[in-house]
Design a protein around this motif. Structure first.
Motif, PDB file in Angstrom:
ATOM      1  N   LYS A   1       0.810  -1.229   0.000  1.00  0.00           N
ATOM      2  CA  LYS A   1       0.000   0.000   0.000  1.00  0.00           C
ATOM      3  C   LYS A   1       0.844   1.280   0.000  1.00  0.00           C
ATOM      4  O   LYS A   1       0.336   2.366   0.236  1.00  0.00           O
ATOM      5  CB  LYS A   1      -0.980   0.030   1.191  1.00  0.00           C
ATOM      6  N   ASP A   2       2.163   1.145  -0.219  1.00  0.00           N
ATOM      7  CA  ASP A   2       2.977   2.348  -0.414  1.00  0.00           C
ATOM      8  C   ASP A   2       2.680   2.890  -1.814  1.00  0.00           C
ATOM      9  O   ASP A   2       2.323   2.136  -2.713  1.00  0.00           O
ATOM     10  CB  ASP A   2       4.473   2.002  -0.364  1.00  0.00           C
ATOM     11  N   VAL A   3       2.889   4.197  -1.974  1.00  0.00           N
ATOM     12  CA  VAL A   3       2.754   4.769  -3.321  1.00  0.00           C
ATOM     13  C   VAL A   3       3.939   4.275  -4.148  1.00  0.00           C
ATOM     14  O   VAL A   3       5.095   4.429  -3.758  1.00  0.00           O
ATOM     15  CB  VAL A   3       2.723   6.311  -3.254  1.00  0.00           C
ATOM     16  N   ALA A   4       3.631   3.644  -5.290  1.00  0.00           N
ATOM     17  CA  ALA A   4       4.687   2.992  -6.072  1.00  0.00           C
ATOM     18  C   ALA A   4       4.725   3.453  -7.522  1.00  0.00           C
ATOM     19  O   ALA A   4       5.539   2.972  -8.305  1.00  0.00           O
ATOM     20  CB  ALA A   4       4.490   1.479  -6.019  1.00  0.00           C
ATOM     21  N   GLY A   5       3.837   4.372  -7.874  1.00  0.00           N
ATOM     22  CA  GLY A   5       3.840   4.835  -9.262  1.00  0.00           C
ATOM     23  C   GLY A   5       2.740   5.850  -9.500  1.00  0.00           C
ATOM     24  O   GLY A   5       1.951   6.166  -8.603  1.00  0.00           O
ATOM     25  N   LEU A   6       2.700   6.356 -10.720  1.00  0.00           N
ATOM     26  CA  LEU A   6       1.693   7.360 -11.087  1.00  0.00           C
ATOM     27  C   LEU A   6       0.842   6.886 -12.252  1.00  0.00           C
ATOM     28  O   LEU A   6       1.321   6.146 -13.120  1.00  0.00           O
ATOM     29  CB  LEU A   6       2.380   8.668 -11.488  1.00  0.00           C
ATOM     30  N   VAL A   7      -0.375   7.336 -12.257  1.00  0.00           N
ATOM     31  CA  VAL A   7      -1.307   7.052 -13.340  1.00  0.00           C
ATOM     32  C   VAL A   7      -1.507   8.369 -14.099  1.00  0.00           C
ATOM     33  O   VAL A   7      -1.930   9.368 -13.510  1.00  0.00           O
ATOM     34  CB  VAL A   7      -2.641   6.537 -12.752  1.00  0.00           C
ATOM     35  N   LEU A   8      -1.155   8.361 -15.369  1.00  0.00           N
ATOM     36  CA  LEU A   8      -1.063   9.607 -16.144  1.00  0.00           C
ATOM     37  C   LEU A   8      -2.010   9.618 -17.330  1.00  0.00           C
ATOM     38  O   LEU A   8      -2.289   8.569 -17.914  1.00  0.00           O
ATOM     39  CB  LEU A   8       0.363   9.762 -16.683  1.00  0.00           C
ATOM     40  N   ASN A   9      -2.422  10.806 -17.664  1.00  0.00           N
ATOM     41  CA  ASN A   9      -3.202  10.950 -18.895  1.00  0.00           C
ATOM     42  C   ASN A   9      -2.916  12.325 -19.503  1.00  0.00           C
ATOM     43  O   ASN A   9      -2.470  13.239 -18.807  1.00  0.00           O
ATOM     44  CB  ASN A   9      -4.702  10.795 -18.618  1.00  0.00           C
ATOM     45  N   TRP A  10      -3.172  12.462 -20.790  1.00  0.00           N
ATOM     46  CA  TRP A  10      -3.029  13.774 -21.418  1.00  0.00           C
ATOM     47  C   TRP A  10      -4.026  14.743 -20.787  1.00  0.00           C
ATOM     48  O   TRP A  10      -5.179  14.382 -20.560  1.00  0.00           O
ATOM     49  CB  TRP A  10      -3.312  13.681 -22.927  1.00  0.00           C
TER      50      TRP A  10
END
Ligand code: 48F
Length: 259
Positions: free
Chosen positions: A136-145
């Motif tokens: 449950k650690d922050v491990a990445g990002l979810v990106l969009n234009w």
């Protein structure tokens, strides 16, 4: 030399894709290209970390371009003048311990020095969510234009993996908001939740900012106005010294942790 329109297009597409793929697995991802995010990115990149900054808008610089009420000057206090000097940004002394700088020179120089130090900036991309795995650690990002977001188009995002995320999204503390929604009252604040920004009070806001610049949830760090919004400290308007010092501070914390 005869110019080939399609060759020009290919050069852009190939070069962008190469960069984007290269930055799908990084040390630090910064959300927001205001003063705190740019300064953090500069010091992190200078220390040799692989760091990318994602900015929703076309232009980098956040709330710095317009100075105060569109008078394009910013003020910094004595303690942070050394950061203007480090970047080579000119300033004039005002009274005994204030310095005034040109906001356009500030933004353009921060951006130029940070990218030259190795910070990779992706503009026109919005952070819409985070990745969390078993821990449950922050491990990445979810990106969009950003154009997808603005057009309210039903298009799925893409992801990048990172060891740490810095929320430098300013007053809206957007990354922390997303995390709070997912994990509930588990933030490292008095209430476990986002406390919310208090009314303008530069003296208190600037001091509190240094304490508020830290890890707010495993893998997620805050800097700049986002830090004061999360921890319930005052806003401070067009004095920018705290933003510069907070960017430097979060970089120091992460350099010590990751290097
Ligand atoms: O607001 P901003 O300049 O943040 P900052 O570095 O500096 C605050 C000062 O400008 C000023 C102040 C000085 O005392 O209080 O307000 O804390 O820059 C934040 C940037 O984050 C971008 C936004 O477009 C802006 O350029 N941003 C916000 N949400 C997202 C984002 C998101 N979800 N994804 C990508 N970028």
């Amino acid at each position: 030399m005869e110019l080939d329109d399609v060759k020009i297009s290919r050069a852009i597409i190939e070069s962008f894709m190469e960069d984007f793929i290269d930055y799908t697995d990084i040390d630090v991802a910064i959300g927001g290209g205001g003063p705190s995010g740019l300064v953090a990115g500069y010091y992190l990149a200078k220390a040799g970390l692989k760091v990318a900054l994602f900015e929703r808008k076309l232009s980098i610089g956040g709330g710095m371009w317009g100075g105060g009420m569109m008078f394009n000057k910013i003020v910094v206090q004595e303690e942070s003048k050394r950061i203007l000097d480090e970047f080579g940004i000119g300033s004039q002394k005002y009274d005994d311990d204030y310095y005034v700088a040109d906001s356009v020179e500030c933004v353009s120089t921060l951006c130029s020095k940070a990218t030259q130090a190795g910070l990779k900036i992706f503009n026109l991309i919005s952070i819409e969510d985070v990745m969390m795995k078993e821990s449950k650690d922050v491990a990445g990002l979810v990106l969009n234009w950003s154009a997808v977001e603005m057009g309210r188009l039903h298009v799925d995002p893409l992801t990048i993996r990172t060891k740490a995320v810095i929320d430098a999204t300013g007053h809206d503390c957007e990354v922390v908001k997303v995390v709070e929604k997912k994990v509930g009252p588990k933030l490292n604040t008095e209430t476990g939740t986002i406390i919310g920004e208090k009314p303008m009070w530069a003296e208190v806001g600037e001091k509190a900012l240094m304490d508020n610049t830290k890890e707010v949830y495993p893998g997620l760090y805050v800097t700049g106005m986002a830090a004061n919004a999360v921890y319930g400290s005052p806003r401070m308007g067009p004095i920018f010294g705290g933003m510069l010092l907070s960017g430097e501070r979060i970089a120091e914390i992460l350099i010590e942790k990751l290097k």
